[in-house]
Design a protein around this motif. Structure first.
Motif, PDB file in Angstrom:
ATOM      1  N   LYS A   1       0.852  -1.183   0.000  1.00 16.51           N
ATOM      2  CA  LYS A   1       0.000   0.000   0.000  1.00 16.51           C
ATOM      3  C   LYS A   1       0.891   1.236   0.000  1.00 16.51           C
ATOM      4  O   LYS A   1       1.920   1.263   0.673  1.00 16.51           O
ATOM      5  N   LEU A   2       0.448   2.269  -0.732  1.00 17.16           N
ATOM      6  CA  LEU A   2       1.236   3.500  -0.824  1.00 17.16           C
ATOM      7  C   LEU A   2       0.516   4.615  -0.075  1.00 17.16           C
ATOM      8  O   LEU A   2      -0.706   4.783  -0.199  1.00 17.16           O
ATOM      9  N   SER A   3       1.258   5.379   0.697  1.00 13.13           N
ATOM     10  CA  SER A   3       0.700   6.533   1.408  1.00 13.13           C
ATOM     11  C   SER A   3       1.670   7.699   1.297  1.00 13.13           C
ATOM     12  O   SER A   3       2.844   7.531   0.961  1.00 13.13           O
ATOM     13  N   VAL A   4       1.173   8.922   1.565  1.00 10.02           N
ATOM     14  CA  VAL A   4       2.019  10.106   1.511  1.00 10.02           C
ATOM     15  C   VAL A   4       1.761  10.946   2.752  1.00 10.02           C
ATOM     16  O   VAL A   4       0.634  11.038   3.233  1.00 10.02           O
ATOM     17  N   LYS A   5       2.817  11.500   3.271  1.00 12.59           N
ATOM     18  CA  LYS A   5       2.698  12.389   4.411  1.00 12.59           C
ATOM     19  C   LYS A   5       3.838  13.401   4.354  1.00 12.59           C
ATOM     20  O   LYS A   5       4.678  13.372   3.453  1.00 12.59           O
ATOM     21  N   MET A   6       3.862  14.300   5.339  1.00 10.02           N
ATOM     22  CA  MET A   6       4.889  15.331   5.356  1.00 10.02           C
ATOM     23  C   MET A   6       6.153  14.783   6.007  1.00 10.02           C
ATOM     24  O   MET A   6       6.121  14.217   7.101  1.00 10.02           O
ATOM     25  N   HIS A   7       7.271  14.949   5.320  1.00  7.98           N
ATOM     26  CA  HIS A   7       8.580  14.534   5.834  1.00  7.98           C
ATOM     27  C   HIS A   7       9.248  15.743   6.495  1.00  7.98           C
ATOM     28  O   HIS A   7       9.338  16.814   5.896  1.00  7.98           O
ATOM     29  N   LYS A   8       9.724  15.538   7.691  1.00  3.18           N
ATOM     30  CA  LYS A   8      10.320  16.642   8.458  1.00  3.18           C
ATOM     31  C   LYS A   8      11.751  16.303   8.806  1.00  3.18           C
ATOM     32  O   LYS A   8      12.039  15.245   9.357  1.00  3.18           O
ATOM     33  N   GLU A   9      12.663  17.216   8.470  1.00  2.00           N
ATOM     34  CA  GLU A   9      14.054  17.049   8.860  1.00  2.00           C
ATOM     35  C   GLU A   9      14.678  18.432   9.097  1.00  2.00           C
ATOM     36  O   GLU A   9      14.226  19.433   8.530  1.00  2.00           O
ATOM     37  N   THR A  10      15.703  18.438   9.975  1.00  2.11           N
ATOM     38  CA  THR A  10      16.375  19.692  10.327  1.00  2.11           C
ATOM     39  C   THR A  10      17.735  19.743   9.650  1.00  2.11           C
ATOM     40  O   THR A  10      18.548  18.828   9.784  1.00  2.11           O
ATOM     41  N   ILE A  11      17.968  20.833   8.895  1.00  2.00           N
ATOM     42  CA  ILE A  11      19.221  21.023   8.175  1.00  2.00           C
ATOM     43  C   ILE A  11      19.718  22.443   8.435  1.00  2.00           C
ATOM     44  O   ILE A  11      19.004  23.409   8.142  1.00  2.00           O
ATOM     45  N   ASP A  12      20.916  22.558   9.001  1.00  4.83           N
ATOM     46  CA  ASP A  12      21.540  23.859   9.252  1.00  4.83           C
ATOM     47  C   ASP A  12      20.614  24.810   9.996  1.00  4.83           C
ATOM     48  O   ASP A  12      20.459  25.984   9.646  1.00  4.83           O
ATOM     49  N   GLY A  13      19.970  24.321  11.048  1.00  8.26           N
ATOM     50  CA  GLY A  13      19.146  25.175  11.897  1.00  8.26           C
ATOM     51  C   GLY A  13      17.783  25.517  11.322  1.00  8.26           C
ATOM     52  O   GLY A  13      17.082  26.376  11.868  1.00  8.26           O
ATOM     53  N   LYS A  14      17.399  24.861  10.210  1.00  7.16           N
ATOM     54  CA  LYS A  14      16.096  25.127   9.615  1.00  7.16           C
ATOM     55  C   LYS A  14      15.326  23.824   9.450  1.00  7.16           C
ATOM     56  O   LYS A  14      15.906  22.777   9.176  1.00  7.16           O
ATOM     57  N   ILE A  15      14.042  23.921   9.623  1.00  6.39           N
ATOM     58  CA  ILE A  15      13.156  22.767   9.459  1.00  6.39           C
ATOM     59  C   ILE A  15      12.680  22.725   8.016  1.00  6.39           C
ATOM     60  O   ILE A  15      12.146  23.705   7.501  1.00  6.39           O
ATOM     61  N   HIS A  16      12.885  21.566   7.373  1.00 10.11           N
ATOM     62  CA  HIS A  16      12.470  21.367   5.993  1.00 10.11           C
ATOM     63  C   HIS A  16      11.278  20.414   5.972  1.00 10.11           C
ATOM     64  O   HIS A  16      11.372  19.285   6.483  1.00 10.11           O
ATOM     65  N   LEU A  17      10.184  20.881   5.390  1.00  3.78           N
ATOM     66  CA  LEU A  17       8.994  20.045   5.241  1.00  3.78           C
ATOM     67  C   LEU A  17       8.812  19.727   3.762  1.00  3.78           C
ATOM     68  O   LEU A  17       8.693  20.635   2.925  1.00  3.78           O
ATOM     69  N   THR A  18       8.796  18.439   3.428  1.00  4.35           N
ATOM     70  CA  THR A  18       8.640  17.998   2.038  1.00  4.35           C
ATOM     71  C   THR A  18       7.762  16.752   1.999  1.00  4.35           C
ATOM     72  O   THR A  18       7.603  16.059   3.015  1.00  4.35           O
ATOM     73  N   PRO A  19       7.188  16.418   0.845  1.00  2.00           N
ATOM     74  CA  PRO A  19       6.369  15.218   0.734  1.00  2.00           C
ATOM     75  C   PRO A  19       7.221  13.946   0.839  1.00  2.00           C
ATOM     76  O   PRO A  19       8.375  13.907   0.394  1.00  2.00           O
ATOM     77  N   LYS A  20       6.644  12.901   1.439  1.00  2.00           N
ATOM     78  CA  LYS A  20       7.317  11.599   1.544  1.00  2.00           C
ATOM     79  C   LYS A  20       6.302  10.495   1.267  1.00  2.00           C
ATOM     80  O   LYS A  20       5.237  10.434   1.889  1.00  2.00           O
ATOM     81  N   PHE A  21       6.667   9.592   0.318  1.00  2.00           N
ATOM     82  CA  PHE A  21       5.826   8.446   0.018  1.00  2.00           C
ATOM     83  C   PHE A  21       6.380   7.221   0.749  1.00  2.00           C
ATOM     84  O   PHE A  21       7.592   7.002   0.799  1.00  2.00           O
ATOM     85  N   LYS A  22       5.473   6.418   1.284  1.00  2.00           N
ATOM     86  CA  LYS A  22       5.886   5.236   2.052  1.00  2.00           C
ATOM     87  C   LYS A  22       5.109   4.029   1.554  1.00  2.00           C
ATOM     88  O   LYS A  22       3.894   4.084   1.338  1.00  2.00           O
TER      89      LYS A  22
END
Length: 1092
Positions: A178-199
């Motif tokens: 089954k495929l799902s999508v949600k928001m991927h959160k990671e911290t890079i150089d003091g900033k939070i990056h929100l991008t799509p992630k499929f699982k």
């Protein structure tokens, strides 16, 4: 030929037509038998029917064409396989291009041992994860293109791809991914990056096995996201991130994943199983079926984002909420595709969304959004409901600057199908009318007589139509005309815009004067659309309501023949006035404005209640102010895709209107004087700079009703006179109607116009006035109404070609004769009606086309009844003989009248002037004449302009007034009688062209007054010096003291004109002389009081 179209991308075939990026092609080749390793026993592949286009290969056998000749042929599922030659490849280049590059290559078909049997040009582009090929159909069969070099694994064996190499034993165990999508959160150089992630997950996966997880976008395997031999515990990490695909793909893509089970004791993974496809992008629910909206009604089209909108913001930032709402967004435009439009903007849909677009942010992407549209009212009875399309896209040059949101630029959604359901048939034949003298008809179709129901004359201004919620109003003015009451003026208001046509007589300065003007004051964006066609006008209001009227002479009266108000859907249950309430009820058509009661039994009281009392609500008053607005219109936008494609924002215009046309295909109204709407409390009314066109402002005399016009009992007898009887009038009217060309066509094809109603009006006219003066006008009213309704019936625009072609040769003579009575071959019913509804059938002196007469060489006019050799008629009572050169340039003079021939108008001038000497003002006239080309403005108005050379000759300081005797000719030979006009400064002189005299009348603002004062002071000084030597010193000191005191007081007072009240636009543009004189008196009194 086995060229297979991937069904999962079928939706993009609709969108991608035209100049498409090759990498986004929707043509797929998925056939492993094209592999060069496949040697068929019965070859059957042939590409002779292949469409020339870009193709992408998605076969498991491989996507690359062989670069070595398959000697002998019989490969790739065909007899003559095509391989990719290195011919033409430059030194340092490879056969296949680098990423993003496109190259031209040569392919050759193999025939037995001939590797270069036939030559085929091929283009190749490297799209990063795959290649695309521009292929052409082959010449002859069996010839086909080769792709790949692998074969499926033998039975009982498998591999990671299911093809060679690496085939081995495998387990038969499978799972259901089954495929799902949600928001991927990671911290890079003091900033939070929100991008799509499929699982990719599987409910039936267990710890017993490891798994191969792969992802596919638009059926292309994303190699960088492959996760092989992943343990059950690590499945959560086997994700497809934005970084895996953002350089190649964009939203509105189909994503799926596959899983293969790996078990101990087997060399290869088990069978590959796939998840359902997931559409990642902008989704329009139910778009497959489309949407439907009624004309004049609104519809919300839902928009859903199935892919998260990313964002970047600092860790622990207090502005996180604001950044996610306002900086991280996708701007989506909506518009009508240009393939649906001709030269004019599409008029099927209007939008309620501001600037033709919506914004979806990181904070609300999971919510459902809406594009609000309204079905355009086209004022036509459509043969079928209209189908139109709506386009949604994002502009690459606009939108958020956030890095991760670059994927959303240049994204488009498949065009949305919208069906517009016709509602105009509900309003056909429901127009309100005021015809001739005047016969009234309300929206319900009830006919009644305005004057026969009155115990006394009803001269004055009446409210015919008023919208209860929108700032729209239509007034009419009625005056006595030879024993009857006639239309002479109509005024249309939309918010602060006003249109007035005034042909009414009035009393001005004790003289009977005639108005002859059509003017507009378009003072806001809720504009009126004004169309002019000979003596007919059509004014469209923002609601879609239309006002049509015609004007012309009837005996000795010049006025308006017919006022017709056609309602729109937005008028339903919201109208009042003499037209009544527009609905399907008959219980609210005669509402008394004062009591709000329906009184059909007392039409006198009903009509009297809608009479304008005073200037507060008048639309004809030159001094009145328009009433305050209580309602405002919803703003609607016309949105169209730009001419250069989807790469720019839409072309949009937002108006407070659902009906205003952005495409001005209408004729420019030459006869309409477009007045200024500028106002200024401190603007000097004598300033004539930058207003050259003020010379074209027609005289506008204030409306005045004599007391005895409105209060003396009616002298109109109700009985027959002059030998007319009911039977004589009926026969005369009926015969006249039957003889017209319009009668048969309109009675047959336009049932909404009842000819008998107009016959009754004709009879009533003869009873009121005792003659047939209104007969011709009544026939024209019938024809105009018929033609107007016919133009709204789309079915009448169809030609009779099909009917003619279906006629059989076996038709008998009777059928043939009957067919000859029908419309000519290839003509529509509308064209037949258009040729039958010209005034008086063009008097036999012209040809009728589109309802307008095209006259023969010797004739002109609305009905081709006027001879070009005859002089026009001049309306002296509408002529202004005084031109104040302190207020206007006085270079053009307005000549009101009738029967002006536009192509050869000639003005003849005979100059005269008034010269001031030391003792008197002398009148001098010249026998010299000169001519100049006249300027045609309308059938009732023209201009005579003084040539520039003649203006320079008039520059004489002793000349206080210049005048001209002016006569007009249509052919340069036959002239009218002379009119006299004189121009002078009314601040200093008063002149008369009846007895031809001028006198000095210095007003306070006369520029000559200062010169006179200086001369008087010098003369008094000399007299005092000679007569009283001793007293001169005292007088000088007294004079000096007074002078200093007055000087000081002058500095403390306001300089220039100080108006006691603000002058509104109508006052300024009308140039009402009574109003100006009253203002001058106020200024004089004000200055005198300050000076004293």
């Amino acid at each position: 030929m086995l060229v297979e179209l991937c069904l999962s991308s079928f939706i993009f075939c609709i969108v991608g037509a035209g100049n498409q990026e090759p990498c986004e092609t929707n043509n797929f080749i998925d056939n492993w038998k094209r592999s060069v390793a496949y040697e068929p026993d019965n070859p059957n592949l042939c590409d002779s029917f292949l469409l020339e286009d870009w193709y992408r290969v998605v076969s498991g056998a491989g996507e690359l064409m062989p670069t070595e000749c398959p000697i002998g042929g019989w490969r790739c599922g065909t007899t003559n396989p095509i391989w990719l030659s290195k011919e033409g490849v430059k030194d340092g280049e490879t056969t296949y291009p680098d990423v993003g590059k496109t190259v031209s290559r040569i392919g050759y078909a193999v025939s037995d041992d001939n590797c270069n049997s036939k030559k085929y040009p091929i283009k190749i582009k490297n799209c990063g994860h795959y290649h695309v090929y521009y292929l052409k159909p082959v010449r002859g069969c069996l010839t086909a293109y080769c792709f790949g070099a692998e074969l499926p694994c033998p039975a009982g064996l498998s591999s990671e791809t299911g093809f060679t190499p690496g085939c081995g034993t495998f387990t038969n165990t499978t799972v259901s991914p089954k495929l799902s999508v949600k928001m991927h959160k990671e911290t890079i150089d003091g900033k939070i990056h929100l991008t799509p992630k499929f699982k990719c997950t599987a409910d039936d996966a267990t710890e017993e096995y490891n798994y191969d997880v792969k992802y596919y976008i638009n059926n292309v395997e994303i190699d960088s996201a492959n996760n092989l031999n992943v343990s059950y515990e690590d499945l959560e990490q086997a994700a497809l991130l934005q970084s895996h695909w953002e350089d190649v793909f964009k939203p509105n893509m189909f994503v799926k994943c596959s899983m293969q089970v790996r078990a101990e004791g087997y060399t290869s993974p088990g069978p590959k199983t796939f998840s359902d496809q997931f559409f990642a992008g902008i989704k329009v629910p139910n778009n497959e079926r489309g949407f439907a909206v009624k004309e004049g009604k609104t519809l919300k089209i839902p928009i859903e984002f199935t892919l998260p909108v990313g964002c970047i913001f600092p860790v622990d930032s207090r502005r996180e909420k604001s950044i996610r709402e306002n900086l991280c967004f996708v701007e989506l435009y909506n518009a009508i595709p240009k393939y649906q439009r001709d030269k004019c903007e599409n008029e099927d849909l209007k939008f309620l969304t501001e600037q033709c677009g919506i914004k979806i942010s990181n904070s609300n992407w999971q919510e459902q959004h809406f594009i609000e549209i309204i079905g355009q009212i086209d004022n036509k009875i459509n043969m079928r409901d209209r189908l139109t399309f709506l386009r949604l896209w994002s502009d690459p040059k606009h939108g958020s600057n956030i890095k991760h949101l670059g994927i959303w630029k240049s994204v488009h959604v498949p065009d949305i199908k919208v069906l517009i359901i016709d509602t105009d048939k509900l309003s056909l034949g429901r127009a309100c009318q005021s015809n001739n003298d005047p016969h009234m008809r309300n929206f319900q179709g009830r006919r009644w007589e305005l004057q026969n129901n009155f115990p006394e004359p009803s001269t004055g201004e009446y409210i015919m139509y008023k919208h209860d919620r929108l700032p729209q109003q239509i007034n009419a003015f009625f005056r006595i005309c030879g024993g009857a009451l006639c239309n002479c003026g109509v005024a249309v208001r939309s918010a602060n815009s006003l249109f007035v046509a005034n042909f009414c007589e009035t009393i001005y300065k004790g003289q009977r004067r005639a108005n002859r003007y059509v003017a507009s004051w378009l003072c806001d964006d809720q504009n009126l659309i004004i169309e002019e066609n000979t003596n007919k006008y059509k004014v469209q209001l923002p609601s879609g309501t239309q006002v049509e009227f015609s004007h012309g002479p009837v005996s000795n009266f010049y006025g308006i023949h017919r006022i017709q108000i056609s309602p729109s859907l937005l008028d339903s249950d919201h109208t009042s006035g003499l037209c009544g309430r527009y609905n399907d009820k008959d219980t609210d058509d005669f509402i008394d404005r004062n009591t709000n009661l329906n009184i059909p039994q007392d039409i006198w009281r009903f009509a009297k209640s809608w009479k304008v009392d005073g200037t507060a609500e008048s639309l004809f008053s030159l001094n009145g102010k328009l009433p305050e607005l209580k309602f405002f219109l919803q703003e609607y936008c016309t949105c169209n895709t730009p001419q250069n494609g989807r790469e720019n924002p839409p072309i949009y215009t937002c108006l407070s209107s659902t009906e205003m046309k952005n495409c001005k295909q209408t004729q420019t109204s030459k006869s309409v004087y477009h007045a200024s709407c500028l106002t200024s409390t401190y603007r000097n009314k004598r300033d004539i700079s930058n207003i050259e066109d003020i010379d074209e402002r027609p005289p506008m005399f204030p409306m005045y009703i004599e007391p005895d016009e409105d209060h003396v009992a009616s002298e109109v007898p109700m009985g027959w006179k002059n030998g007319f009887t009911e039977e004589i009038a009926k026969n005369k009217c009926q015969d006249a109607f039957v003889k017209t060309l319009a009668y048969a066509a309109c009675s047959t094809y336009v049932p909404s116009v009842n000819a008998q109603d107009y016959v009754k009006e004709c009879i009533e006219d003869m009873k009121i006035v005792g003659d047939d003066r209104f007969l011709k006008v009544t026939l024209e009213n019938f024809a105009s109404t018929c033609l107007g309704n016919a133009k709204k019936m789309e079915n009448l625009t169809v030609t009779n070609r099909t009917e003619t072609e279906n006629r059989t040769e076996s038709a008998n003579e009777t059928e043939a004769r009957q067919s000859d009575l029908g419309p000519p071959l290839m003509m529509s019913i509308l064209e037949v009606i258009e040729q039958a509804t010209c005034p008086d059938n063009c008097s036999g002196n012209g040809v009728c086309q589109n309802g307008v007469c095209g006259c023969n060489d010797d004739y002109f006019g609305v009905d081709c009844s006027l001879e070009k050799t005859k002089a026009p008629l001049i309306e002296k009572s509408a002529f202004e003989s005084i031109c104040d050169n302190s207020e206007r340039p006085c270079k053009k003079f307005i000549i009101p009248g009738l029967d002006f021939y536009p192509k050869n108008l000639t003005c003849k001038f005979r100059p005269f002037k008034f010269i001031e000497n030391e003792t008197q003002i002398d009148f001098q006239k010249s026998e010299e004449t000169f001519t100049h080309r006249g300027i045609y403005r309308s059938i009732f108005l023209m201009f005579c302009e003084i040539p520039e050379s003649r203006r320079r000759r008039s520059a004489d300081v002793s000349t206080i007034a210049n005048g001209y005797f002016i006569s007009i000719s249509n052919d340069g030979l036959n002239y009218t009688e002379e009119l006299a006009v004189v121009s002078f400064d009314t601040r200093c002189y008063s002149c008369n062209v009846t007895d031809f005299w001028c006198t000095k009348e210095y007003q306070l603002d006369c520029p000559l007054r200062k010169q006179v004062n200086v001369i008087d002071v010098e003369d008094n000084t000399v007299y005092i010096g000679v007569g009283i030597g001793v007293g001169i010193v005292i007088i000088i000191f007294v004079a000096l003291g007074i002078f200093i005191y007055c000087r000081k007081q002058t500095k403390e007072t306001h300089r220039g004109y100080e108006f006691t009240k603000e002058r509104i636009p109508m006052t300024e543009t009308h140039g009402d002389q009574q109003s100006q004189e009253h203002e001058e008196e106020e200024v004089t009194l004000l200055r005198k009081s300050k000076t004293s």
